[in-house]
Design a protein around this motif. Sequence first.
Motif, PDB file in Angstrom:
ATOM      1  N   PRO A   1      29.648  36.574  35.793  1.00 46.18           N
ATOM      2  CA  PRO A   1      29.107  36.525  34.437  1.00 46.18           C
ATOM      3  C   PRO A   1      27.591  36.683  34.436  1.00 46.18           C
ATOM      4  N   SER A   2      27.092  37.420  33.462  1.00 45.85           N
ATOM      5  CA  SER A   2      25.649  37.574  33.311  1.00 45.85           C
ATOM      6  C   SER A   2      25.332  37.888  31.856  1.00 45.85           C
ATOM      7  N   ARG A   3      24.083  37.684  31.497  1.00 42.74           N
ATOM      8  CA  ARG A   3      23.575  38.007  30.171  1.00 42.74           C
ATOM      9  C   ARG A   3      22.275  38.773  30.372  1.00 42.74           C
ATOM     10  N   SER A   4      22.004  39.744  29.510  1.00 45.49           N
ATOM     11  CA  SER A   4      20.784  40.538  29.611  1.00 45.49           C
ATOM     12  C   SER A   4      20.093  40.648  28.271  1.00 45.49           C
ATOM     13  N   ALA A   5      18.775  40.769  28.316  1.00 49.66           N
ATOM     14  CA  ALA A   5      17.983  40.983  27.105  1.00 49.66           C
ATOM     15  C   ALA A   5      16.697  41.695  27.487  1.00 49.66           C
TER      16      ALA A   5
END
Length: 114
Positions: free
Chosen positions: A34-38
């Motif tokens: 799992p990862s999140r990017s911005a």
Amino acid sequence: MPDEPTPDKAAPDKAAPEKAGPDKGAPDKGADAPSRSADIVPGPGGVMTDEVGVVTGELTLRTEYADGRVTLRVQYKDADEWYAVTGGSAPLTDPAALDAVHTIAVGLLNRPDG
């Protein structure tokens, strides 16, 4: 009505795993981690990284969870290489907290107005 991403809750990063770059020591987490990017623009002084020192300008911040740890990485926007944010790794016992950690990291590092 389906949930739509908001600036406070970025959609999961569904891109293919990145090729090995300067962060060669990082474990291969594969597409299932799992990862999140911005996209962010840090303030004066940029973001300190372990591999290349300070990076500035338009960046992408990725918050990853694997093996009970959360790790922050940045890249120059649309570049191939990812760099570990200095001091940006910590134990995270509950993967459900990934969204909160990512939101806080974006809030701390995104300073487009200085």
